[in-house]
Design a protein around this motif. Sequence first.
Motif, PDB file in Angstrom:
ATOM      1  N   UNK A 166      -0.178   4.295  17.093  1.00 49.66           N
ATOM      2  CA  UNK A 166       0.191   4.391  18.504  1.00 49.66           C
ATOM      3  C   UNK A 166       1.665   4.113  18.732  1.00 49.66           C
ATOM      4  N   UNK A 167       2.140   4.518  19.898  1.00 49.34           N
ATOM      5  CA  UNK A 167       3.519   4.219  20.282  1.00 49.34           C
ATOM      6  C   UNK A 167       3.725   2.722  20.310  1.00 49.34           C
ATOM      7  N   UNK A 168       4.855   2.278  19.795  1.00 48.85           N
ATOM      8  CA  UNK A 168       5.187   0.866  19.837  1.00 48.85           C
ATOM      9  C   UNK A 168       4.624   0.057  18.703  1.00 48.85           C
ATOM     10  N   UNK A 169       3.919   0.703  17.763  1.00 48.39           N
ATOM     11  CA  UNK A 169       3.313  -0.049  16.669  1.00 48.39           C
ATOM     12  C   UNK A 169       4.305  -0.335  15.548  1.00 48.39           C
ATOM     13  N   UNK A 170       5.481   0.266  15.607  1.00 50.84           N
ATOM     14  CA  UNK A 170       6.513  -0.011  14.614  1.00 50.84           C
ATOM     15  C   UNK A 170       6.548   0.967  13.464  1.00 50.84           C
ATOM     16  N   UNK A 171       6.119   2.197  13.702  1.00 47.50           N
ATOM     17  CA  UNK A 171       6.099   3.208  12.632  1.00 47.50           C
ATOM     18  C   UNK A 171       7.491   3.465  12.079  1.00 47.50           C
ATOM     19  N   UNK A 172       8.457   3.641  12.963  1.00 50.05           N
ATOM     20  CA  UNK A 172       9.817   3.961  12.517  1.00 50.05           C
ATOM     21  C   UNK A 172      10.414   2.832  11.692  1.00 50.05           C
ATOM     22  N   UNK A 209       3.551  14.368   0.536  1.00 49.17           N
ATOM     23  CA  UNK A 209       3.693  14.107   1.963  1.00 49.17           C
ATOM     24  C   UNK A 209       2.799  12.954   2.360  1.00 49.17           C
ATOM     25  N   UNK A 210       3.414  11.936   2.922  1.00 52.94           N
ATOM     26  CA  UNK A 210       2.668  10.821   3.495  1.00 52.94           C
ATOM     27  C   UNK A 210       3.083  10.689   4.951  1.00 52.94           C
ATOM     28  N   UNK A 211       2.104  10.627   5.835  1.00 55.64           N
ATOM     29  CA  UNK A 211       2.395  10.475   7.261  1.00 55.64           C
ATOM     30  C   UNK A 211       1.882   9.131   7.740  1.00 55.64           C
ATOM     31  N   UNK A 212       2.797   8.320   8.262  1.00 58.41           N
ATOM     32  CA  UNK A 212       2.425   7.055   8.888  1.00 58.41           C
ATOM     33  C   UNK A 212       2.030   7.375  10.326  1.00 58.41           C
ATOM     34  N   UNK A 221       0.186  11.351  15.689  1.00 58.18           N
ATOM     35  CA  UNK A 221      -0.971  12.061  15.168  1.00 58.18           C
ATOM     36  C   UNK A 221      -0.595  12.712  13.850  1.00 58.18           C
ATOM     37  N   UNK A 222      -1.608  12.994  13.029  1.00 61.89           N
ATOM     38  CA  UNK A 222      -1.367  13.556  11.711  1.00 61.89           C
ATOM     39  C   UNK A 222      -0.861  14.987  11.830  1.00 61.89           C
ATOM     40  N   UNK A 223      -0.193  15.449  10.764  1.00 61.40           N
ATOM     41  CA  UNK A 223       0.317  16.809  10.739  1.00 61.40           C
ATOM     42  C   UNK A 223      -0.750  17.811  10.318  1.00 61.40           C
ATOM     43  N   UNK A 224      -1.858  17.300   9.749  1.00 55.59           N
ATOM     44  CA  UNK A 224      -3.008  18.138   9.378  1.00 55.59           C
ATOM     45  C   UNK A 224      -2.636  19.224   8.367  1.00 55.59           C
ATOM     46  N   UNK A 225      -1.909  18.847   7.347  1.00 50.91           N
ATOM     47  CA  UNK A 225      -1.621  19.729   6.221  1.00 50.91           C
ATOM     48  C   UNK A 225      -2.454  19.288   5.022  1.00 50.91           C
ATOM     49  N   UNK A 226      -2.810  20.232   4.174  1.00 47.95           N
ATOM     50  CA  UNK A 226      -3.702  19.878   3.066  1.00 47.95           C
ATOM     51  C   UNK A 226      -3.025  18.943   2.068  1.00 47.95           C
ATOM     52  N   UNK A 227      -1.681  18.989   1.994  1.00 42.49           N
ATOM     53  CA  UNK A 227      -0.977  18.107   1.055  1.00 42.49           C
ATOM     54  C   UNK A 227      -0.825  16.684   1.600  1.00 42.49           C
ATOM     55  N   UNK A 228      -1.174  16.495   2.845  1.00 44.86           N
ATOM     56  CA  UNK A 228      -0.861  15.238   3.542  1.00 44.86           C
ATOM     57  C   UNK A 228      -1.816  14.106   3.188  1.00 44.86           C
ATOM     58  N   UNK A 229      -1.216  12.934   2.961  1.00 49.00           N
ATOM     59  CA  UNK A 229      -2.002  11.698   2.884  1.00 49.00           C
ATOM     60  C   UNK A 229      -1.635  10.873   4.101  1.00 49.00           C
ATOM     61  N   UNK A 230      -2.624  10.493   4.853  1.00 52.73           N
ATOM     62  CA  UNK A 230      -2.382   9.753   6.104  1.00 52.73           C
ATOM     63  C   UNK A 230      -2.451   8.254   5.833  1.00 52.73           C
ATOM     64  N   UNK A 231      -1.501   7.549   6.442  1.00 52.66           N
ATOM     65  CA  UNK A 231      -1.527   6.086   6.361  1.00 52.66           C
ATOM     66  C   UNK A 231      -1.536   5.529   7.781  1.00 52.66           C
ATOM     67  N   UNK A 232      -2.693   5.116   8.259  1.00 51.56           N
ATOM     68  CA  UNK A 232      -2.765   4.564   9.625  1.00 51.56           C
ATOM     69  C   UNK A 232      -2.092   3.186   9.677  1.00 51.56           C
ATOM     70  N   UNK A 233      -1.142   3.051  10.563  1.00 57.03           N
ATOM     71  CA  UNK A 233      -0.477   1.764  10.769  1.00 57.03           C
ATOM     72  C   UNK A 233      -1.061   1.132  12.020  1.00 57.03           C
ATOM     73  N   UNK A 234      -1.745   0.046  11.815  1.00 54.85           N
ATOM     74  CA  UNK A 234      -2.450  -0.608  12.919  1.00 54.85           C
ATOM     75  C   UNK A 234      -1.540  -1.626  13.600  1.00 54.85           C
ATOM     76  N   UNK A 288       0.820  -1.219   0.000  1.00 56.06           N
ATOM     77  CA  UNK A 288       0.000   0.000   0.000  1.00 56.06           C
ATOM     78  C   UNK A 288       0.851   1.264   0.000  1.00 56.06           C
ATOM     79  N   UNK A 289       1.876   1.294   0.860  1.00 56.92           N
ATOM     80  CA  UNK A 289       2.568   2.547   1.126  1.00 56.92           C
ATOM     81  C   UNK A 289       3.613   2.901   0.079  1.00 56.92           C
ATOM     82  N   UNK A 290       4.260   1.923  -0.532  1.00 60.58           N
ATOM     83  CA  UNK A 290       5.331   2.224  -1.485  1.00 60.58           C
ATOM     84  C   UNK A 290       4.859   3.165  -2.607  1.00 60.58           C
ATOM     85  N   UNK A 291       3.746   2.891  -3.273  1.00 59.31           N
ATOM     86  CA  UNK A 291       3.312   3.837  -4.313  1.00 59.31           C
ATOM     87  C   UNK A 291       2.862   5.177  -3.751  1.00 59.31           C
TER      88      UNK A 291
END
Length: 675
Positions: free
Chosen positions: A30-36, A24-27, A133-146, A14-17
């Motif tokens: 929650x803390x510890x979910x492995x975002x980094x 701007x894509x923001x993953x 949390x999201x950066x809330x910029x209009x260019x941003x696409x959010x990708x929730x990592x569960x 999902x995220x690579x494309x």
Amino acid sequence: MLVELLGRDAELTDLLPMARGGPLVTVVGPAGVGKSRFATEVATRLAGEFADGVRVVSVDAMSGADQLAAAFVHVAGLDPGEASSVQVCASLAERELLLLLDGCEHLIAECGAWLQALLPAAPKLRVLATSRQALDLWQERKYPLEPMDLPDVGAQGSSLSEAPSVQVFAYYAAMADPAFRLDDRSAADVAELCRRLSGLPLALQLAASRAGSFTVSQLLDRLDGWGALRRATAAPAHHQSLNDALAWSFRLCTAEERLLWSRLSVFVGPFTLAMVAEVCGDERLLPSDLLRDALDGLVRRSVLQDHGNGSYRLLAVLREYGATHLARSEEATASRLARRSWALRMAGAAQAGWRSGQQVEWVRRMTDHWDELESVVEESLLDPEGGEGVLTLLTDLWFLWVAGGRMREGRHFLEAALAVEREPTPARARALWVCAWLALLQDDLTAAHTLLPEMDQAMEGPADDADRAYACYVHGALATLAYDTDVATEHLRDALELMPEEAPFGPGADMIRLTSAAARSRTKPEVARRAALAIQKSCRRRSDGWNATWGDYVLAIVDLMSGEVDSAEKHARAALKVRQEYGDPYGMAVVAHVLSGIMAARPGQEQLAAELEGAASALRKEHGMSLRATRYYWKEHQQTVDRLFATLGDARYEQSYQAGAGQCIDRLLGDPLVE
């Protein structure tokens, strides 16, 4: 080395494309979910698709807007003391770059402000951010990592073992206990454990690290006993789950391990066992075998990362958790002061080691510890009692600034420390000439001259003869750059008269002699050649490779000016070889410019000469250095460039120059290493 990323194949697809398309894509998650870890994997896979590569900004390690601004300035390759956001935008405007901003949640507004300015100005820039949390910029696409998918209730066999959360737990459990097997007896308990830990990768890893000491059933009992996943009314369940997982891991540690974990939180970067013993060791954690047992215990529990090369690291979230316990104790101030004492001792040992034939080793060691040293400097600048100590630390690291590629950082911190510490001490006198020296090496002659009156006044006070000699050297070097040979000679003669033959600090008398020889390279080339050869012989006898290679540089200039092109190339390549060993970008760049002149003097080598110009100029710009600081060659350099334009034509020269700017100097030359 990164551990294999498990159970995220669908998310990667999902995220690579999305990351390719940007801007701007923001993953988010929650803390510890492995975002980094997840974002790093994406960046690694995409690195080859961006002409300017990937740059990582660890926002989670920053405490405020100033550090964030400095990071953007660093990404842009600008001077940290002067660059503005407008200059950063201009520098990045044409870059094809993937920028990973890791851990933005505590600086949401600040990150958003920078990206609002950058994204419109840099259309080829792609930003991948991680945040709670999201950066809330209009260019941003959010990708929730569960959190990792959990096994269905009642699942058995392959439907259970294929659940990503189970795979993660089983993988780390097998690392902790090679005998661990996911079988019919353990499967139900593993499934329950994954559910109780909410499928958070960090919590799963921490739990799995105890597989060698407890059965999965016993691990579940300990969760029950401490209520490790109890929901909190004031915090989201996923946040509370991570806190409880960390508290649970802390509780599993021995008393010595818990104490060490707390004390290790003062380190911001990698650390060695020797550092741990010096900063964290006392009667409660010594003798050394007790300290080592505690360290090994933390590695086994996956609290510490063992890099396998004698260095360790605390993950940021675990460092933060340890810091909360340290803050509650009476040891926080003592631990910070112990780290500062370590930094001062290390810098002093490095400065002494520079004169004992271990120059390359000490440059590399200080480079490896740069994050820690930088943190100590920043902390000391905020401490009213840290002024003189930080001046000593910064001046002892003179070689790291000049020979280790951190000229910008060294000057920036010296200027800040001099502004804070105004007392007329020997440390301040030394810092003034080192700062002026760095300014002239960067061709900021106005700043260097501005420092001279205060430097001269300081030398009339509590300064030693070596520092007075270096102050004279700064005057002589500035006169050399102004082509005032007579004044330069007088100052350099005074410097040599004051300088002890075995200087207790700094690059020593040979640097002064080499500067004097270089100043005479145009007017008295044979005198300069004899002087450089004699100095070089003396340097090599004392294993002073850095000054010896400046001898090769001077000899290359003299030979080139005398038309002895083959001999000039031999000396220049020898100088380049040593500069590469030191990791000295300033030395590599100025030598490459001389090599460009050498190639330009040979018919048919003009294109290579232009490529070398491009490579050297790019290296200088990246590190904030100027060739004009070696003005005894500046006129010849300008003549080389003019000749190349005339021979190649504007278009071909520019094409070759730009081609060289994207390559390493040694790759252009083939094999520059000569015996």
